[in-house]
Design a protein around this motif. Structure first.
Motif, PDB file in Angstrom:
ATOM      1  N   MET A 284      38.904  36.910  36.872  1.00 24.05           N
ATOM      2  CA  MET A 284      37.807  37.166  37.754  1.00 24.05           C
ATOM      3  C   MET A 284      36.648  37.706  36.913  1.00 24.05           C
ATOM      4  O   MET A 284      36.867  38.308  35.871  1.00 24.05           O
ATOM      5  CB  MET A 284      38.208  38.152  38.824  1.00 24.05           C
ATOM      6  N   PRO A 285      35.450  37.502  37.356  1.00 21.17           N
ATOM      7  CA  PRO A 285      34.293  37.832  36.529  1.00 21.17           C
ATOM      8  C   PRO A 285      34.006  39.325  36.361  1.00 21.17           C
ATOM      9  O   PRO A 285      33.396  39.724  35.386  1.00 21.17           O
ATOM     10  CB  PRO A 285      33.136  37.138  37.239  1.00 21.17           C
ATOM     11  N   ASP A 286      34.451  40.160  37.304  1.00 19.49           N
ATOM     12  CA  ASP A 286      34.175  41.592  37.180  1.00 19.49           C
ATOM     13  C   ASP A 286      35.257  42.394  37.897  1.00 19.49           C
ATOM     14  O   ASP A 286      36.051  41.861  38.664  1.00 19.49           O
ATOM     15  CB  ASP A 286      32.783  41.951  37.717  1.00 19.49           C
ATOM     16  N   ARG A 287      35.271  43.682  37.603  1.00 15.89           N
ATOM     17  CA  ARG A 287      36.320  44.550  38.146  1.00 15.89           C
ATOM     18  C   ARG A 287      36.278  44.630  39.667  1.00 15.89           C
ATOM     19  O   ARG A 287      37.322  44.607  40.320  1.00 15.89           O
ATOM     20  CB  ARG A 287      36.203  45.942  37.540  1.00 15.89           C
ATOM     21  N   ASP A 288      35.095  44.743  40.242  1.00 20.32           N
ATOM     22  CA  ASP A 288      34.989  44.850  41.700  1.00 20.32           C
ATOM     23  C   ASP A 288      35.598  43.636  42.395  1.00 20.32           C
ATOM     24  O   ASP A 288      36.338  43.768  43.374  1.00 20.32           O
ATOM     25  CB  ASP A 288      33.540  45.020  42.139  1.00 20.32           C
ATOM     26  N   THR A 289      35.296  42.457  41.879  1.00 15.81           N
ATOM     27  CA  THR A 289      35.851  41.229  42.450  1.00 15.81           C
ATOM     28  C   THR A 289      37.362  41.221  42.320  1.00 15.81           C
ATOM     29  O   THR A 289      38.078  40.880  43.263  1.00 15.81           O
ATOM     30  CB  THR A 289      35.247  39.989  41.752  1.00 15.81           C
ATOM     31  N   ALA A 290      37.861  41.612  41.153  1.00 14.69           N
ATOM     32  CA  ALA A 290      39.309  41.626  40.923  1.00 14.69           C
ATOM     33  C   ALA A 290      40.009  42.639  41.824  1.00 14.69           C
ATOM     34  O   ALA A 290      41.077  42.359  42.367  1.00 14.69           O
ATOM     35  CB  ALA A 290      39.603  41.914  39.454  1.00 14.69           C
ATOM     36  N   GLU A 291      39.409  43.818  41.989  1.00 14.56           N
ATOM     37  CA  GLU A 291      40.017  44.828  42.863  1.00 14.56           C
ATOM     38  C   GLU A 291      40.048  44.349  44.313  1.00 14.56           C
ATOM     39  O   GLU A 291      41.040  44.548  45.017  1.00 14.56           O
ATOM     40  CB  GLU A 291      39.262  46.148  42.758  1.00 14.56           C
ATOM     41  N   THR A 292      38.976  43.713  44.754  1.00  9.93           N
ATOM     42  CA  THR A 292      38.931  43.174  46.114  1.00  9.93           C
ATOM     43  C   THR A 292      40.004  42.102  46.287  1.00  9.93           C
ATOM     44  O   THR A 292      40.731  42.092  47.286  1.00  9.93           O
ATOM     45  CB  THR A 292      37.540  42.583  46.416  1.00  9.93           C
ATOM     46  N   ALA A 293      40.121  41.218  45.312  1.00  9.09           N
ATOM     47  CA  ALA A 293      41.128  40.157  45.376  1.00  9.09           C
ATOM     48  C   ALA A 293      42.531  40.743  45.409  1.00  9.09           C
ATOM     49  O   ALA A 293      43.388  40.298  46.181  1.00  9.09           O
ATOM     50  CB  ALA A 293      40.969  39.207  44.193  1.00  9.09           C
TER      51      ALA A 293
ATOM     52  N   THR B 102      39.818  30.703  43.723  1.00 10.79           N
ATOM     53  CA  THR B 102      38.496  30.077  43.746  1.00 10.79           C
ATOM     54  C   THR B 102      37.536  30.851  44.650  1.00 10.79           C
ATOM     55  O   THR B 102      36.367  31.014  44.317  1.00 10.79           O
ATOM     56  CB  THR B 102      38.602  28.610  44.194  1.00 10.79           C
ATOM     57  N   GLU B 103      38.047  31.334  45.776  1.00 11.57           N
ATOM     58  CA  GLU B 103      37.226  32.135  46.697  1.00 11.57           C
ATOM     59  C   GLU B 103      36.664  33.380  46.017  1.00 11.57           C
ATOM     60  O   GLU B 103      35.637  33.908  46.422  1.00 11.57           O
ATOM     61  CB  GLU B 103      38.056  32.597  47.903  1.00 11.57           C
ATOM     62  N   HIS B 104      37.361  33.859  44.979  1.00 16.45           N
ATOM     63  CA  HIS B 104      36.967  35.078  44.273  1.00 16.45           C
ATOM     64  C   HIS B 104      36.417  34.763  42.879  1.00 16.45           C
ATOM     65  O   HIS B 104      36.475  35.605  41.976  1.00 16.45           O
ATOM     66  CB  HIS B 104      38.157  36.040  44.191  1.00 16.45           C
ATOM     67  N   ASP B 105      35.889  33.559  42.710  1.00 18.20           N
ATOM     68  CA  ASP B 105      35.297  33.131  41.438  1.00 18.20           C
ATOM     69  C   ASP B 105      36.274  33.205  40.274  1.00 18.20           C
ATOM     70  O   ASP B 105      35.903  33.507  39.145  1.00 18.20           O
ATOM     71  CB  ASP B 105      34.038  33.955  41.102  1.00 18.20           C
ATOM     72  N   GLY B 106      37.536  32.920  40.556  1.00 12.26           N
ATOM     73  CA  GLY B 106      38.556  32.949  39.520  1.00 12.26           C
ATOM     74  C   GLY B 106      39.353  31.667  39.503  1.00 12.26           C
ATOM     75  O   GLY B 106      38.986  30.665  40.110  1.00 12.26           O
TER      76      GLY B 106
ATOM     77  N   GLU C 205      43.493  43.693  46.505  1.00 16.01           N
ATOM     78  CA  GLU C 205      43.735  44.302  47.817  1.00 16.01           C
ATOM     79  C   GLU C 205      43.996  43.250  48.891  1.00 16.01           C
ATOM     80  O   GLU C 205      44.913  43.391  49.711  1.00 16.01           O
ATOM     81  CB  GLU C 205      42.544  45.173  48.211  1.00 16.01           C
ATOM     82  N   GLU C 206      43.199  42.186  48.894  1.00 16.74           N
ATOM     83  CA  GLU C 206      43.378  41.127  49.891  1.00 16.74           C
ATOM     84  C   GLU C 206      44.713  40.410  49.709  1.00 16.74           C
ATOM     85  O   GLU C 206      45.415  40.137  50.688  1.00 16.74           O
ATOM     86  CB  GLU C 206      42.237  40.118  49.797  1.00 16.74           C
ATOM     87  N   LEU C 207      45.058  40.101  48.459  1.00 11.08           N
ATOM     88  CA  LEU C 207      46.317  39.397  48.210  1.00 11.08           C
ATOM     89  C   LEU C 207      47.509  40.280  48.558  1.00 11.08           C
ATOM     90  O   LEU C 207      48.496  39.802  49.126  1.00 11.08           O
ATOM     91  CB  LEU C 207      46.383  38.933  46.752  1.00 11.08           C
ATOM     92  N   SER C 208      47.422  41.556  48.246  1.00 11.66           N
ATOM     93  CA  SER C 208      48.503  42.494  48.606  1.00 11.66           C
ATOM     94  C   SER C 208      48.695  42.558  50.116  1.00 11.66           C
ATOM     95  O   SER C 208      49.824  42.625  50.602  1.00 11.66           O
ATOM     96  CB  SER C 208      48.200  43.895  48.069  1.00 11.66           C
ATOM     97  N   ALA C 209      47.585  42.529  50.863  1.00 16.68           N
ATOM     98  CA  ALA C 209      47.670  42.581  52.320  1.00 16.68           C
ATOM     99  C   ALA C 209      48.228  41.283  52.893  1.00 16.68           C
ATOM    100  O   ALA C 209      49.021  41.308  53.838  1.00 16.68           O
ATOM    101  CB  ALA C 209      46.294  42.865  52.909  1.00 16.68           C
ATOM    102  N   ARG C 210      47.818  40.163  52.318  1.00 22.01           N
ATOM    103  CA  ARG C 210      48.280  38.859  52.813  1.00 22.01           C
ATOM    104  C   ARG C 210      49.726  38.570  52.439  1.00 22.01           C
ATOM    105  O   ARG C 210      50.443  37.916  53.193  1.00 22.01           O
ATOM    106  CB  ARG C 210      47.424  37.728  52.227  1.00 22.01           C
ATOM    107  N   ARG C 211      50.126  39.009  51.245  1.00 16.08           N
ATOM    108  CA  ARG C 211      51.458  38.678  50.723  1.00 16.08           C
ATOM    109  C   ARG C 211      52.176  39.923  50.213  1.00 16.08           C
ATOM    110  O   ARG C 211      52.364  40.102  49.005  1.00 16.08           O
ATOM    111  CB  ARG C 211      51.331  37.659  49.585  1.00 16.08           C
ATOM    112  N   PRO C 212      52.594  40.809  51.114  1.00 13.76           N
ATOM    113  CA  PRO C 212      53.286  42.027  50.667  1.00 13.76           C
ATOM    114  C   PRO C 212      54.605  41.723  49.955  1.00 13.76           C
ATOM    115  O   PRO C 212      55.105  42.552  49.195  1.00 13.76           O
ATOM    116  CB  PRO C 212      53.505  42.806  51.961  1.00 13.76           C
ATOM    117  N   ASP C 213      55.141  40.518  50.155  1.00  9.97           N
ATOM    118  CA  ASP C 213      56.391  40.144  49.504  1.00  9.97           C
ATOM    119  C   ASP C 213      56.239  39.982  47.988  1.00  9.97           C
ATOM    120  O   ASP C 213      57.229  39.921  47.266  1.00  9.97           O
ATOM    121  CB  ASP C 213      56.940  38.842  50.096  1.00  9.97           C
ATOM    122  N   LEU C 214      55.000  39.941  47.498  1.00 12.94           N
ATOM    123  CA  LEU C 214      54.776  39.801  46.060  1.00 12.94           C
ATOM    124  C   LEU C 214      54.991  41.105  45.308  1.00 12.94           C
ATOM    125  O   LEU C 214      55.023  41.127  44.086  1.00 12.94           O
ATOM    126  CB  LEU C 214      53.362  39.274  45.787  1.00 12.94           C
ATOM    127  N   GLY C 215      55.127  42.205  46.037  1.00 17.70           N
ATOM    128  CA  GLY C 215      55.356  43.490  45.385  1.00 17.70           C
ATOM    129  C   GLY C 215      54.088  44.041  44.764  1.00 17.70           C
ATOM    130  O   GLY C 215      52.980  43.756  45.209  1.00 17.70           O
TER     131      GLY C 215
END
Length: 76
Positions: free
Chosen positions: A1-10, A67-71, A12-22
Motif C-alpha cells: 500500500m502506498p502509505d501507512r494510513d491506507t495500510a492501517e485502514t485496509a 486494488t480498492e486500497h491502491d495495493g 482494520e477493514e480486512l480484520s472486520a470482514r475476515r476475523p477467521d484470518l487471525g
C-alpha cells in the motif's frame, strides 16, 4: 500500500470482514535499491488458515480488496 494510513485502514477493514484470518501484521518494506524512506511501501501480511486452502473466488476477492486500497496481492 502506498502509505501507512491506507495500510492501517485496509488492515482494520480486512480484520472486520475476515476475523477467521487471525492476527494480521502491518510491515514497512523498502523498495529494492531505494534509499529514500518515502519510497517504502506498507504491507498487510496475512496467512491462510492451515485447514482451508484459498479458492479462486477468495483470491479474486483479496485482489479486489487490495486494488480498492491502491495495493496488490503477492504470494511468497
Amino acid at each position: 500500500m502506498p502509505d501507512r494510513d491506507t495500510a492501517e485502514t485496509a488492515l482494520e477493514e480486512l480484520s472486520a470482514r475476515r476475523p477467521d484470518l487471525g492476527d494480521l501484521e502491518l510491515v514497512r518494506d523498502s523498495l529494492a535499491g531505494e534509499d529514500d524512506a518515502e519510497d517504502a511501501q506498507w504491507l498487510v501480511v496475512l496467512e491462510a488458515p492451515e485447514d482451508s486452502g484459498w479458492t479462486a473466488e477468495q483470491l479474486a476477492a483479496l485482489d479486489s480488496f487490495a486494488t480498492e486500497h491502491d495495493g496488490w496481492r503477492e504470494e511468497d
